[in-house]
Design a protein around this motif. Structure first.
Motif, mmCIF file in Angstrom:
data_model
loop_
_atom_site.group_PDB
_atom_site.id
_atom_site.type_symbol
_atom_site.label_atom_id
_atom_site.label_comp_id
_atom_site.label_asym_id
_atom_site.label_seq_id
_atom_site.Cartn_x
_atom_site.Cartn_y
_atom_site.Cartn_z
ATOM 1 N N HIS A 52 34.548 31.214 93.659
ATOM 2 C CA HIS A 52 35.330 32.204 94.408
ATOM 3 C C HIS A 52 36.741 31.721 94.695
ATOM 4 C CE1 HIS A 52 32.582 35.463 95.084
ATOM 5 N NE2 HIS A 52 31.606 34.575 95.232
ATOM 6 N N ARG A 55 29.411 27.719 80.867
ATOM 7 C CA ARG A 55 29.436 29.165 81.055
ATOM 8 C C ARG A 55 28.442 29.605 82.132
ATOM 9 N NH1 ARG A 55 32.557 32.381 78.634
ATOM 10 N NH2 ARG A 55 33.394 30.768 77.315
ATOM 11 N N GLN A 56 27.272 28.946 82.069
ATOM 12 C CA GLN A 56 26.225 29.327 83.013
ATOM 13 C C GLN A 56 26.639 29.037 84.468
ATOM 14 O OE1 GLN A 56 22.305 27.606 82.095
ATOM 15 N NE2 GLN A 56 22.007 27.490 84.325
ATOM 16 N N ARG A 111 29.206 28.454 94.151
ATOM 17 C CA ARG A 111 29.715 29.821 94.363
ATOM 18 C C ARG A 111 31.062 29.788 95.073
ATOM 19 N NH1 ARG A 111 24.325 31.658 94.757
ATOM 20 N NH2 ARG A 111 24.198 31.217 96.978
ATOM 21 N N GLU A 128 24.275 21.055 91.472
ATOM 22 C CA GLU A 128 24.037 21.947 90.336
ATOM 23 C C GLU A 128 24.583 21.320 89.070
ATOM 24 O OE1 GLU A 128 25.271 25.861 91.236
ATOM 25 O OE2 GLU A 128 24.847 26.660 89.236
ATOM 26 N N GLU A 183 29.557 31.552 85.378
ATOM 27 C CA GLU A 183 29.225 32.979 85.457
ATOM 28 C C GLU A 183 28.088 33.272 86.416
ATOM 29 O OE1 GLU A 183 28.718 34.091 81.406
ATOM 30 O OE2 GLU A 183 30.869 33.913 81.004
ATOM 31 N N ASN A 184 27.230 32.269 86.581
ATOM 32 C CA ASN A 184 26.082 32.525 87.440
ATOM 33 C C ASN A 184 25.777 31.312 88.316
ATOM 34 O OD1 ASN A 184 23.863 33.709 88.545
ATOM 35 N ND2 ASN A 184 22.524 33.348 86.779
ATOM 36 N N PRO A 185 26.688 30.991 89.223
ATOM 37 C CA PRO A 185 26.474 29.796 90.044
ATOM 38 C C PRO A 185 25.275 29.984 90.970
ATOM 39 C CG PRO A 185 28.381 31.024 90.816
ATOM 40 C CD PRO A 185 27.928 31.711 89.563
ATOM 41 N N GLN A 186 24.463 28.930 91.056
ATOM 42 C CA GLN A 186 23.245 29.024 91.856
ATOM 43 C C GLN A 186 23.445 28.511 93.271
ATOM 44 O OE1 GLN A 186 20.388 30.509 90.617
ATOM 45 N NE2 GLN A 186 21.814 30.998 88.953
#
Lengths: 276, 265
Positions: free
Chosen positions: B248, B232-233, B244, B227, B236-239
């Protein structure tokens, strides 16, 4: 200089250095402390020690002065021990550095030769060497060095291999340092301390080997050595044990001095290094 | 214009007949004055990538263009000369310095090797470098063993900026430092970037650190780049699952800090 200060600060180092300094002084001034050839017949044979002020440690079977022999024997022991250790370290460093830096086939080849020398007991090797070529001081030095160079070679190679992978060598490459400068300024000085500490032990072993060779009659017959004195006294060990005991004490003191010095050196060097 | 372009880089290690893929088909770009945070779990290949980039390890395949020129084909004196433009700060603040070095000799080496300033001016330059990283000039005389970890990392940064590079690779540069010092070192790095337009490739396993300094973040997992995106992307919004998992692993990114004394036991 700082190393010397660190060395004296450890009790072992201070005592070892003291003993070695005294021995070096004795070796240097032996001709003045006891003039003349120590192998000449100086007085009545088998004079017991502490009886005649002219011969404080007595005389041997042929009437040679025991004290003169011990004083002059210091020269042989220290000279042979130091020269042999120096030669062993020099050969070991060259081989170890070459193997460590070159790697590959050169490394393999050199290390197999080292293996061969480590397998043969070093005293046997020296014994065989001296018996074949003949006893003289340079041959004895070479014979002892031949049996002692393998350890420093192995240690140097291991040091080079380990230090080569350290981050500070990587950072020297990153700033564009020339490989030769990396080898001599970054790696070599940091590879040396353990080899130096080992060298003191090699000196002690070399002194003992020399004494053992002389004891077996394979030393240079024209110089007086502690080993040959002990051998001389062995025949009449029961009636005049002092003939073997005094050179034995000299040998013990010297070897203990070298060991203490080496112990102090290891501690002083250890305190200076960063890595645990 | 891109400063650095890594294309399809790959690296395998073979140990005892077993092949381990450390870096597999990784492509990245980095612009001038930009910080790319390279994040991944242990063994994801991010440090290997950094070491290939620094030419400390050879690559098996792929290409790297740095400042418009092929970087992997350089060798010998050419490579040593061009290394001035790409520097590195290591994680291990103890191991990155020759234990026999003094602060002055550490900083003098790059100045001397790349002839950045003439010999007469080196002492002044060393004092200026020390001052720039927030250390007093009289530190120059000290042995490297006599300075603390945080100060050593400042010296490492001073050494890295001495050759006026356009890119600095920071390999876990603050991971070994005390948390209280970490923030100050990161501030220093950001200041230097604003002042000199240096690009950073910031390798770390810690997203909290990367969040403080990165413009973009690239996530590696098992040798692959899974990735990339603006900082920020990605946070805040891990793909990807790997991203992820890393997000976490940093609880303070998701939960609001709680007030009260119960926190600092």
């Amino acid at each position: 200089m700082r190393l010397l200060r660190d060395l004296v600060r450890t009790p072992e180092g201070a005592i070892g250095l003291g003993i070695l300094a005294a021995l070096v002084l004795v070796a240097l001034f032996a001709p003045m402390l006891s003039a003349g050839d120590p192998l000449r017949i100086a007085g009545r044979a088998l004079l017991p020690p502490f009886t005649d002020p002219a011969f404080p440690l007595g005389t041997d079977r042929l009437g040679r002065d025991v004290l003169a022999g011990i004083l002059h024997g210091t020269r042989t022991s220290l000279a042979v021990g130091l020269a042999a250790a120096l030669a062993a370290i020099a050969i070991g460093l060259c081989v170890g550095l070459t193997a460590g830096f070159a790697g590959g086939l050169v490394d393999e080849g050199l290390m197999r030769i080292v293996d061969a020398f480590q397998i043969v007991p070093s005293f046997l090797l020296a014994l065989a060497f001296v018996s074949v070529i003949g006893a003289s001081v340079p041959v004895v030095v070479l014979a002892i060095a031949l049996g002692a160079w393998a350890d420093p070679a192995r240690l140097t190679r291991a040091q080079v291999l380990s230090i080569r992978e350290r981050d500070y060598v990587a950072s020297a490459r990153v700033i564009g340092m020339h490989p030769a400068e990396i080898a001599f300024r970054e790696i070599l000085p940091n590879a040396l301390p353990p080899v130096l500490a080992l060298s003191a032990i090699i000196v002690a072993a070399a002194i003992l080997t020399e004494a053992a060779l002389s004891f077996l009659g394979l030393g240079d017959p024209n110089v007086v050595t502690w080993g040959s004195m002990i051998a001389e006294g062995r025949n009449i060990l029961r009636s005049s044990p002092s003939l073997s005991i005094f050179p034995g004490i000299a040998l013990v003191v010297t070897v203990v001095g070298v060991y203490l010095f080496s112990e102090g050196l290891t501690k002083a060097l250890g305190g200076r290094r960063l890595e645990p | 214009m891109t400063l650095l372009a890594i294309e399809n880089l790959s690296k395998r290690f073979s140990s005892g007949g077993r092949e381990v893929v450390a870096v597999s088909d990784v492509s990245l770009t980095l612009g001038p004055g930009e910080t790319l945070g390279l994040v991944g779990a242990s063994g994801s290949g991010k440090s290997t990538l950094a070491r290939i980039l620094m030419r400390l390890l050879p690559a098996d395949g792929g290409a790297i263009r740095f400042e418009g020129k092929d970087w992997l084909s350089l060798s010998g004196a050419n490579l040593r000369h061009r290394r001035a433009r790409m520097q590195m700060v290591f994680q291990d603040v103890l191991g990155a310095f020759n234990p026999r070095a003094t602060v002055a000799s550490v900083l003098n080496d790059p100045l001397r090797i790349h002839n950045i300033v003439p010999k007469a001016g080196r002492a002044t330059e060393i004092a200026m470098l020390l001052d720039r990283v927030g250390l007093p000039a009289n530190y120059a005389e000290r042995s490297i063993r006599e300075v603390s970890g945080g100060q050593r990392q400042r010296i490492a940064i001073a050494r890295a900026i001495a050759t006026k590079p356009s890119l600095i690779v920071l390999d876990e540069a603050v991971s070994a430092l005390d948390v209280s010092i970490r923030g100050k070192i990161l501030e220093l790095l950001v200041e230097l970037q604003e002042e000199r337009g240096i690009s950073y490739l910031f390798v770390s396993h810690d997203l909290a650190v990367l969040r403080a300094v990165s413009h973009r973040i690239a996530v590696m997992d098992a040798g692959r780049l899974v990735e990339t995106g603006p900082m920020r992307q990605v946070i805040e919004n891990p793909q990807s699952p790997a991203a992820r998992a890393l997000v976490h692993a940093v609880p303070r990114l998701l939960t609001e800090p709680t007030e009260g004394p119960s926190h600092d036991v």
